[in-house]
Write a protein that holds these residues in place. Structure first.
Motif, PDB file in Angstrom:
ATOM      1  N   PRO A  25       5.109 -32.684  -8.134  1.00  0.00           N
ATOM      2  CA  PRO A  25       4.480 -31.846  -7.108  1.00  0.00           C
ATOM      3  C   PRO A  25       2.993 -31.620  -7.422  1.00  0.00           C
ATOM      4  CG  PRO A  25       5.915 -30.542  -8.516  1.00  0.00           C
ATOM      5  CD  PRO A  25       6.092 -31.976  -8.914  1.00  0.00           C
ATOM      6  N   ASP A  26       2.217 -31.526  -6.368  1.00  0.00           N
ATOM      7  CA  ASP A  26       0.789 -31.293  -6.586  1.00  0.00           C
ATOM      8  C   ASP A  26       0.550 -29.840  -6.985  1.00  0.00           C
ATOM      9  OD1 ASP A  26       1.184 -29.996  -4.197  1.00  0.00           O
ATOM     10  OD2 ASP A  26      -0.441 -30.973  -3.136  1.00  0.00           O
ATOM     11  N   ALA A  27      -0.636 -29.568  -7.461  1.00  0.00           N
ATOM     12  CA  ALA A  27      -0.971 -28.241  -7.996  1.00  0.00           C
ATOM     13  C   ALA A  27      -0.855 -27.156  -6.929  1.00  0.00           C
ATOM     14  CB  ALA A  27      -2.374 -28.253  -8.591  1.00  0.00           C
ATOM     15  N   ALA A  28      -1.267 -27.460  -5.709  1.00  0.00           N
ATOM     16  CA  ALA A  28      -1.204 -26.452  -4.639  1.00  0.00           C
ATOM     17  C   ALA A  28       0.247 -26.087  -4.336  1.00  0.00           C
ATOM     18  CB  ALA A  28      -1.891 -26.969  -3.380  1.00  0.00           C
ATOM     19  N   PHE A  29       1.119 -27.099  -4.291  1.00  0.00           N
ATOM     20  CA  PHE A  29       2.533 -26.841  -4.024  1.00  0.00           C
ATOM     21  C   PHE A  29       3.138 -26.006  -5.156  1.00  0.00           C
ATOM     22  CE2 PHE A  29       7.011 -28.032  -4.554  1.00  0.00           C
ATOM     23  CZ  PHE A  29       7.507 -27.600  -3.328  1.00  0.00           C
ATOM     24  N   THR A  30       2.847 -26.373  -6.385  1.00  0.00           N
ATOM     25  CA  THR A  30       3.363 -25.646  -7.544  1.00  0.00           C
ATOM     26  C   THR A  30       2.880 -24.197  -7.515  1.00  0.00           C
ATOM     27  OG1 THR A  30       3.378 -27.683  -8.835  1.00  0.00           O
ATOM     28  CG2 THR A  30       3.461 -25.630 -10.068  1.00  0.00           C
ATOM     29  N   ALA A  31       1.624 -23.993  -7.158  1.00  0.00           N
ATOM     30  CA  ALA A  31       1.083 -22.632  -7.077  1.00  0.00           C
ATOM     31  C   ALA A  31       1.794 -21.838  -5.987  1.00  0.00           C
ATOM     32  CB  ALA A  31      -0.417 -22.677  -6.804  1.00  0.00           C
ATOM     33  N   LYS A  32       2.064 -22.483  -4.849  1.00  0.00           N
ATOM     34  CA  LYS A  32       2.775 -21.792  -3.766  1.00  0.00           C
ATOM     35  C   LYS A  32       4.186 -21.408  -4.199  1.00  0.00           C
ATOM     36  CE  LYS A  32       0.375 -23.791   0.186  1.00  0.00           C
ATOM     37  NZ  LYS A  32       0.494 -24.672   1.364  1.00  0.00           N
ATOM     38  N   VAL A  33       4.851 -22.303  -4.911  1.00  0.00           N
ATOM     39  CA  VAL A  33       6.205 -22.016  -5.392  1.00  0.00           C
ATOM     40  C   VAL A  33       6.177 -20.828  -6.348  1.00  0.00           C
ATOM     41  CG1 VAL A  33       8.092 -22.896  -6.839  1.00  0.00           C
ATOM     42  CG2 VAL A  33       7.116 -24.336  -5.047  1.00  0.00           C
ATOM     43  N   ARG A  34       5.233 -20.834  -7.276  1.00  0.00           N
ATOM     44  CA  ARG A  34       5.130 -19.727  -8.240  1.00  0.00           C
ATOM     45  C   ARG A  34       4.819 -18.410  -7.546  1.00  0.00           C
ATOM     46  NH1 ARG A  34       1.971 -23.096 -12.812  1.00  0.00           N
ATOM     47  NH2 ARG A  34       3.799 -24.034 -13.760  1.00  0.00           N
ATOM     48  N   LEU A  35       3.927 -18.456  -6.559  1.00  0.00           N
ATOM     49  CA  LEU A  35       3.595 -17.247  -5.811  1.00  0.00           C
ATOM     50  C   LEU A  35       4.819 -16.730  -5.058  1.00  0.00           C
ATOM     51  CD1 LEU A  35       1.509 -15.204  -4.800  1.00  0.00           C
ATOM     52  CD2 LEU A  35       0.932 -16.814  -2.977  1.00  0.00           C
ATOM     53  N   THR A  36       5.555 -17.623  -4.439  1.00  0.00           N
ATOM     54  CA  THR A  36       6.762 -17.231  -3.708  1.00  0.00           C
ATOM     55  C   THR A  36       7.787 -16.627  -4.665  1.00  0.00           C
ATOM     56  OG1 THR A  36       6.389 -18.967  -2.077  1.00  0.00           O
ATOM     57  CG2 THR A  36       8.611 -18.066  -2.203  1.00  0.00           C
ATOM     58  N   GLN A  37       7.959 -17.229  -5.833  1.00  0.00           N
ATOM     59  CA  GLN A  37       8.893 -16.695  -6.825  1.00  0.00           C
ATOM     60  C   GLN A  37       8.447 -15.317  -7.316  1.00  0.00           C
ATOM     61  OE1 GLN A  37       8.751 -19.966  -9.595  1.00  0.00           O
ATOM     62  NE2 GLN A  37      10.633 -20.886  -8.789  1.00  0.00           N
ATOM     63  N   ALA A  38       7.156 -15.151  -7.540  1.00  0.00           N
ATOM     64  CA  ALA A  38       6.636 -13.858  -7.993  1.00  0.00           C
ATOM     65  C   ALA A  38       6.857 -12.784  -6.922  1.00  0.00           C
ATOM     66  CB  ALA A  38       5.150 -13.969  -8.334  1.00  0.00           C
ATOM     67  N   ARG A  39       6.621 -13.152  -5.669  1.00  0.00           N
ATOM     68  CA  ARG A  39       6.852 -12.192  -4.583  1.00  0.00           C
ATOM     69  C   ARG A  39       8.322 -11.822  -4.487  1.00  0.00           C
ATOM     70  NH1 ARG A  39       2.832 -14.974  -0.160  1.00  0.00           N
ATOM     71  NH2 ARG A  39       0.925 -13.969  -0.887  1.00  0.00           N
ATOM     72  N   ALA A  40       9.197 -12.798  -4.683  1.00  0.00           N
ATOM     73  CA  ALA A  40      10.637 -12.523  -4.641  1.00  0.00           C
ATOM     74  C   ALA A  40      11.041 -11.584  -5.777  1.00  0.00           C
ATOM     75  CB  ALA A  40      11.429 -13.829  -4.724  1.00  0.00           C
ATOM     76  N   ARG A  41      10.505 -11.817  -6.980  1.00  0.00           N
ATOM     77  CA  ARG A  41      10.808 -10.931  -8.110  1.00  0.00           C
ATOM     78  C   ARG A  41      10.314  -9.513  -7.835  1.00  0.00           C
ATOM     79  NH1 ARG A  41       9.252 -15.468 -11.065  1.00  0.00           N
ATOM     80  NH2 ARG A  41       7.189 -14.603 -11.406  1.00  0.00           N
ATOM     81  N   THR A  42       9.116  -9.400  -7.264  1.00  0.00           N
ATOM     82  CA  THR A  42       8.561  -8.082  -6.938  1.00  0.00           C
ATOM     83  C   THR A  42       9.445  -7.368  -5.920  1.00  0.00           C
ATOM     84  OG1 THR A  42       6.321  -8.833  -7.411  1.00  0.00           O
ATOM     85  CG2 THR A  42       6.533  -6.891  -6.015  1.00  0.00           C
ATOM     86  N   ALA A  43       9.876  -8.098  -4.905  1.00  0.00           N
ATOM     87  CA  ALA A  43      10.754  -7.505  -3.890  1.00  0.00           C
ATOM     88  C   ALA A  43      12.084  -7.073  -4.499  1.00  0.00           C
ATOM     89  CB  ALA A  43      10.990  -8.501  -2.758  1.00  0.00           C
TER      90      ALA A  43
END
Length: 159
Positions: A62-80
């Motif tokens: 996966p490209d860096a932008a996709f990986t960053a989006k995945v990490r951001l989505t995971q972080a938001r899910a953990r926060t929720a």
């Protein structure tokens, strides 16, 4: 072996249905040169499938932008999840947990303070041994509480 009739050309809607994608995504794939653009007769079905296969081979990493989006989505899910757990009372803030740990530790230390004198009475050698044992227990308790607080603050699992 059964012969399957594969059309040479298909519409964007047919290609989308076949691939389980939206017609908009089909257009995006063509714009991104993953599949060839539709000609007057529609999309060249075989070339589109071939393009998708090649794209899949290239997309193993996966490209860096996709990986960053995945990490951001995971972080938001953990926060929720944390917010929901806090709201439901299944989780407490670290500072509150720390206060509880400290209160339990203080209560244990207070309970152990007079124990050697109470048990040993005037037997001084026994009292000294009990005091040393109590001191060791208090140090162990304090160390375990410190470790638990550090683990909680770092977000790790307690043991």
């Amino acid at each position: 072996m059964t012969k399957i009739d594969i059309p040479q050309h298909v519409t964007g809607g047919q290609l989308a249905d076949f691939l389980g994608l939206s017609p908009r995504r089909i257009r995006q794939l063509a714009t991104d040169h993953v599949i060839p653009h539709a000609g007057p007769q529609g999309y060249d079905f075989a070339r589109c499938i071939s393009g998708l296969i090649e794209h899949g081979k290239k997309a193993k990493e996966p490209d860096a932008a996709f990986t960053a989006k995945v990490r951001l989505t995971q972080a938001r899910a953990r926060t929720a999840e944390r917010r929901a757990a806090l709201a439901e009372g299944d989780l407490m803030p670290v500072d509150v947990a720390k206060e509880h740990f400290m209160a339990v530790g203080a209560a244990l230390a207070d309970a152990l303070t007079g124990l050697p004198a109470e048990v040993a009475g005037h037997d001084l050698p026994l009292r000294r041994r009990l005091e040393a044992g109590v001191r060791t227990v208090r140090e162990r308790i304090a160390m375990r509480i410190r470790k638990a607080i550090e683990t909680a603050q770092s977000g790790g699992e307690t043991q």
